[in-house]
Motif scaffolding. Structure first.
Motif, PDB file in Angstrom:
ATOM      1  N   THR A   7       0.867  -1.177   0.000  1.00  0.00           N
ATOM      2  CA  THR A   7       0.000   0.000   0.000  1.00  0.00           C
ATOM      3  C   THR A   7       0.900   1.222   0.000  1.00  0.00           C
ATOM      4  O   THR A   7       1.448   1.621   1.034  1.00  0.00           O
ATOM      5  N   VAL A   8       1.095   1.807  -1.160  1.00  0.00           N
ATOM      6  CA  VAL A   8       1.961   2.978  -1.315  1.00  0.00           C
ATOM      7  C   VAL A   8       1.280   3.969  -2.244  1.00  0.00           C
ATOM      8  O   VAL A   8       0.404   3.605  -3.034  1.00  0.00           O
ATOM      9  N   GLY A   9       1.684   5.253  -2.147  1.00  0.00           N
ATOM     10  CA  GLY A   9       1.045   6.260  -2.981  1.00  0.00           C
ATOM     11  C   GLY A   9       1.705   7.608  -2.865  1.00  0.00           C
ATOM     12  O   GLY A   9       2.932   7.709  -2.752  1.00  0.00           O
ATOM     13  N   GLU A  10       0.889   8.654  -2.847  1.00  0.00           N
ATOM     14  CA  GLU A  10       1.395  10.018  -2.900  1.00  0.00           C
ATOM     15  C   GLU A  10       2.259  10.371  -1.688  1.00  0.00           C
ATOM     16  O   GLU A  10       3.218  11.128  -1.810  1.00  0.00           O
ATOM     17  N   ALA A  11       1.904   9.850  -0.514  1.00  0.00           N
ATOM     18  CA  ALA A  11       2.695  10.183   0.678  1.00  0.00           C
ATOM     19  C   ALA A  11       4.123   9.677   0.537  1.00  0.00           C
ATOM     20  O   ALA A  11       5.087  10.387   0.891  1.00  0.00           O
ATOM     21  N   GLU A  12       4.288   8.471   0.011  1.00  0.00           N
ATOM     22  CA  GLU A  12       5.625   7.921  -0.172  1.00  0.00           C
ATOM     23  C   GLU A  12       6.382   8.694  -1.256  1.00  0.00           C
ATOM     24  O   GLU A  12       7.583   8.971  -1.121  1.00  0.00           O
ATOM     25  N   LEU A  13       5.694   9.071  -2.346  1.00  0.00           N
ATOM     26  CA  LEU A  13       6.334   9.849  -3.399  1.00  0.00           C
ATOM     27  C   LEU A  13       6.809  11.201  -2.880  1.00  0.00           C
ATOM     28  O   LEU A  13       7.911  11.667  -3.215  1.00  0.00           O
ATOM     29  N   ALA A  14       5.986  11.839  -2.055  1.00  0.00           N
ATOM     30  CA  ALA A  14       6.376  13.138  -1.497  1.00  0.00           C
ATOM     31  C   ALA A  14       7.580  12.996  -0.576  1.00  0.00           C
ATOM     32  O   ALA A  14       8.480  13.855  -0.570  1.00  0.00           O
ATOM     33  N   GLY A 181       4.028  -6.007   6.153  1.00  0.00           N
ATOM     34  CA  GLY A 181       2.941  -5.095   6.484  1.00  0.00           C
ATOM     35  C   GLY A 181       3.257  -3.650   6.209  1.00  0.00           C
ATOM     36  O   GLY A 181       2.384  -2.866   5.813  1.00  0.00           O
ATOM     37  N   ILE A 182       4.507  -3.233   6.453  1.00  0.00           N
ATOM     38  CA  ILE A 182       5.010  -1.941   6.006  1.00  0.00           C
ATOM     39  C   ILE A 182       6.276  -2.198   5.210  1.00  0.00           C
ATOM     40  O   ILE A 182       7.060  -3.089   5.544  1.00  0.00           O
ATOM     41  N   THR A 183       6.473  -1.440   4.129  1.00  0.00           N
ATOM     42  CA  THR A 183       7.510  -1.844   3.184  1.00  0.00           C
ATOM     43  C   THR A 183       8.137  -0.670   2.461  1.00  0.00           C
ATOM     44  O   THR A 183       7.482   0.339   2.187  1.00  0.00           O
ATOM     45  N   ALA A 184       9.425  -0.832   2.151  1.00  0.00           N
ATOM     46  CA  ALA A 184      10.121   0.051   1.223  1.00  0.00           C
ATOM     47  C   ALA A 184      10.613  -0.754   0.018  1.00  0.00           C
ATOM     48  O   ALA A 184      11.533  -0.350  -0.674  1.00  0.00           O
ATOM     49  N   GLY A 185      10.012  -1.906  -0.225  1.00  0.00           N
ATOM     50  CA  GLY A 185      10.466  -2.829  -1.265  1.00  0.00           C
ATOM     51  C   GLY A 185      11.467  -3.810  -0.706  1.00  0.00           C
ATOM     52  O   GLY A 185      11.331  -5.023  -0.858  1.00  0.00           O
ATOM     53  N   GLU A 186      12.488  -3.292  -0.056  1.00  0.00           N
ATOM     54  CA  GLU A 186      13.473  -4.067   0.689  1.00  0.00           C
ATOM     55  C   GLU A 186      13.839  -3.264   1.930  1.00  0.00           C
ATOM     56  O   GLU A 186      13.467  -2.097   2.068  1.00  0.00           O
ATOM     57  N   GLY A 187      14.618  -3.867   2.818  1.00  0.00           N
ATOM     58  CA  GLY A 187      15.080  -3.166   4.009  1.00  0.00           C
ATOM     59  C   GLY A 187      14.757  -3.927   5.267  1.00  0.00           C
ATOM     60  O   GLY A 187      14.055  -4.951   5.253  1.00  0.00           O
ATOM     61  N   GLY A 188      15.289  -3.429   6.385  1.00  0.00           N
ATOM     62  CA  GLY A 188      15.043  -4.070   7.665  1.00  0.00           C
ATOM     63  C   GLY A 188      15.491  -3.166   8.795  1.00  0.00           C
ATOM     64  O   GLY A 188      15.891  -2.016   8.583  1.00  0.00           O
ATOM     65  N   THR A 244       9.225   5.979   6.606  1.00  0.00           N
ATOM     66  CA  THR A 244       8.635   6.968   7.495  1.00  0.00           C
ATOM     67  C   THR A 244       7.174   7.200   7.133  1.00  0.00           C
ATOM     68  O   THR A 244       6.297   7.266   8.009  1.00  0.00           O
ATOM     69  N   ALA A 245       6.884   7.283   5.820  1.00  0.00           N
ATOM     70  CA  ALA A 245       5.491   7.408   5.383  1.00  0.00           C
ATOM     71  C   ALA A 245       4.690   6.150   5.713  1.00  0.00           C
ATOM     72  O   ALA A 245       3.510   6.227   6.082  1.00  0.00           O
ATOM     73  N   GLN A 246       5.326   4.993   5.588  1.00  0.00           N
ATOM     74  CA  GLN A 246       4.636   3.742   5.905  1.00  0.00           C
ATOM     75  C   GLN A 246       4.281   3.654   7.393  1.00  0.00           C
ATOM     76  O   GLN A 246       3.229   3.120   7.753  1.00  0.00           O
ATOM     77  N   LEU A 247       5.150   4.181   8.256  1.00  0.00           N
ATOM     78  CA  LEU A 247       4.826   4.185   9.686  1.00  0.00           C
ATOM     79  C   LEU A 247       3.551   4.965   9.965  1.00  0.00           C
ATOM     80  O   LEU A 247       2.760   4.589  10.830  1.00  0.00           O
ATOM     81  N   ASP A 248       3.345   6.060   9.238  1.00  0.00           N
ATOM     82  CA  ASP A 248       2.101   6.818   9.393  1.00  0.00           C
ATOM     83  C   ASP A 248       0.892   5.978   9.017  1.00  0.00           C
ATOM     84  O   ASP A 248      -0.193   6.141   9.584  1.00  0.00           O
ATOM     85  N   ARG A 249       1.069   5.095   8.053  1.00  0.00           N
ATOM     86  CA  ARG A 249      -0.037   4.252   7.586  1.00  0.00           C
ATOM     87  C   ARG A 249      -0.310   3.044   8.493  1.00  0.00           C
ATOM     88  O   ARG A 249      -1.348   2.400   8.366  1.00  0.00           O
ATOM     89  N   LEU A 250       0.649   2.691   9.350  1.00  0.00           N
ATOM     90  CA  LEU A 250       0.604   1.399  10.032  1.00  0.00           C
ATOM     91  C   LEU A 250      -0.726   1.098  10.725  1.00  0.00           C
ATOM     92  O   LEU A 250      -1.270  -0.005  10.546  1.00  0.00           O
ATOM     93  N   PRO A 251      -1.308   2.010  11.520  1.00  0.00           N
ATOM     94  CA  PRO A 251      -2.577   1.660  12.180  1.00  0.00           C
ATOM     95  C   PRO A 251      -3.678   1.281  11.196  1.00  0.00           C
ATOM     96  O   PRO A 251      -4.410   0.303  11.409  1.00  0.00           O
ATOM     97  N   GLY A 252      -3.798   2.030  10.110  1.00  0.00           N
ATOM     98  CA  GLY A 252      -4.824   1.715   9.122  1.00  0.00           C
ATOM     99  C   GLY A 252      -4.555   0.417   8.395  1.00  0.00           C
ATOM    100  O   GLY A 252      -5.492  -0.353   8.107  1.00  0.00           O
ATOM    101  N   LEU A 253      -3.282   0.151   8.084  1.00  0.00           N
ATOM    102  CA  LEU A 253      -2.935  -1.103   7.412  1.00  0.00           C
ATOM    103  C   LEU A 253      -3.254  -2.299   8.296  1.00  0.00           C
ATOM    104  O   LEU A 253      -3.788  -3.325   7.820  1.00  0.00           O
ATOM    105  N   LEU A 254      -2.947  -2.189   9.590  1.00  0.00           N
ATOM    106  CA  LEU A 254      -3.255  -3.279  10.512  1.00  0.00           C
ATOM    107  C   LEU A 254      -4.762  -3.506  10.605  1.00  0.00           C
ATOM    108  O   LEU A 254      -5.230  -4.655  10.617  1.00  0.00           O
ATOM    109  N   ALA A 255      -5.523  -2.434  10.664  1.00  0.00           N
ATOM    110  CA  ALA A 255      -6.979  -2.568  10.754  1.00  0.00           C
ATOM    111  C   ALA A 255      -7.542  -3.258   9.513  1.00  0.00           C
ATOM    112  O   ALA A 255      -8.438  -4.114   9.612  1.00  0.00           O
TER     113      ALA A 255
END
Length: 372
Positions: A7-14, A181-188, A244-255
């Protein structure tokens, strides 16, 4: 219909555009540091280090824990290969132990029975996003003077008895791979309350020298020394911005994932020969993946073939590591082997619509019934 989808979009692009404007795209820069601070708070620990993958986080963790060539490390058997690979790369021997039949997480009694004079620690795995039995595992570790390492690759946002995944052991490693659940394509990330472990890992993950960002504000021209050979295990600032943008999304993604899991539970509750995924009452599952358990392996494979023919992604769950030739293991672990043969991963991600979930349920039920 894919088995997973980010789940990625404008927030990640910005966020990425801001990094581009900053001029610092490389690893371990200012954006990484800001992400590390936020991620540490999110998982309930004092310190976090962003890494290139969960596998490199696991390897770094074993290095800073002092794992050596004569050591044995007890490893939960039902897991992706990166868990055991890290032990091999550290020069030690993985000793695989069996798992619970309901959750696939490591059996604390099996861990206790596997301890020898060479054992230095335990790696537990939060399978598909559900934490293992950490109170019981910690008791085994204390009794034998061992460290405990949480492989939380799939578990960002999960909890165990009210405590966040990542805060349940001496160290924990997370994955930001594209199916997580939260992703940058790769990373840890490697996280801990123990500052000395993370600070040594920080040097090792940047070739064994002080990262460049720490020399930026120095006067003169500091030349860093190198006391031990390290690696390039850094996460780029571009990826850190996405995270960092994905962390903002985390509660909604979990729900969203939780809603899908509940609909699957209802949809498969009365299906003969198929057991829905289990969420234990004292923990919150992150639902990185959803695993059905089918009565037998041949039936699982038949259902999987039917689903793929109908355009629905599916998979085998994860590995029973002791069966992989690379490890040369002589262990007999029947529960893990059975889960490898009978688990079926079906689509699980935050983008699934109600109609898509209903279609998956309908196709699984038709496949089980043998309908055309």
């Amino acid at each position: 219909m894919p088995i997973g989808s980010p789940t990625v979009g404008e927030a990640e692009l910005a966020a990425v555009a801001e990094v581009f404007r900053s001029g610092w795209l490389a690893g371990s820069g200012p954006t990484c540091r800001r992400f590390e601070e936020r991620f540490a708070r999110a998982v309930g620990v004092r310190h976090a280090l962003a890494t290139s993958s969960c596998g490199t986080a696991l390897h770094l963790g074993l290095r800073v824990l002092g794992v050596a060539r004569a050591d044995e490390v007890i490893v939960a058997d039902y897991t992706f290969l990166a868990t055991a690979h890290a032990v091999v790369h550290a020069g030690a021997t993985p000793v695989f132990v069996d798992v619970r039949g309901d959750t696939g997480t490591v059996d604390p009694d099996a861990v206790a029975a596997a301890v020898t004079s060479r054992t230095v620690g335990i790696i537990a795995v939060d399978v598909a996003g559900q934490p293992a039995d950490y109170d019981e595992l910690a008791a085994v570790a204390r009794r034998h003077g061992l460290w405990l390492f949480e492989d939380a690759a799939c578990a960002a946002g999960a909890t165990y008895r009210g405590r966040p995944a990542g805060s349940l052991a001496d160290l924990a490693a997370f994955s930001f791979h594209g199916r997580k659940g939260i992703t940058a394509g790769e990373g840890g990330a490697l996280v801990s309350d123990r500052e000395e472990l993370i600070e040594r890992a920080r040097r090792l993950h940047s070739y064994g020298i002080v990262p460049a960002i720490e020399r930026e504000s120095a006067t003169g021209l500091p030349v860093p020394g190198c006391e031990e050979a390290g690696y390039n295990y850094r996460l780029s600032d571009v990826q850190a911005a996405i995270m960092t943008a994905q962390l903002d999304r985390l509660p909604g993604l979990l729900a969203s994932r939780r809603a899908v899991a509940e609909r699957y539970r209802e949809g498969f509750a009365d299906l003969p020969g198929v057991t829905p995924a289990v969420e234990l009452p004292d923990r919150e599952h992150a639902w990185q993946a959803y695993h059905l358990t089918v009565a037998c392996g041949e039936e699982r494979d038949r259902i999987a073939t039917r689903l793929r023919e109908r355009g629905i992604g599916c998979g085998f769950g994860t590995y029973a590591c002791h069966l992989q030739p690379v490890y040369g293991s002589d262990r007999h672990l029947p529960v893990s082997a059975r889960l490898l043969a009978t688990r079926l991963a079906i689509p699980m991600h935050a983008n699934l619509t109600g109609a898509e979930v209903d279609r998956v349920i309908g196709e699984v039920r038709s496949a089980v019934a043998g309908s055309p």
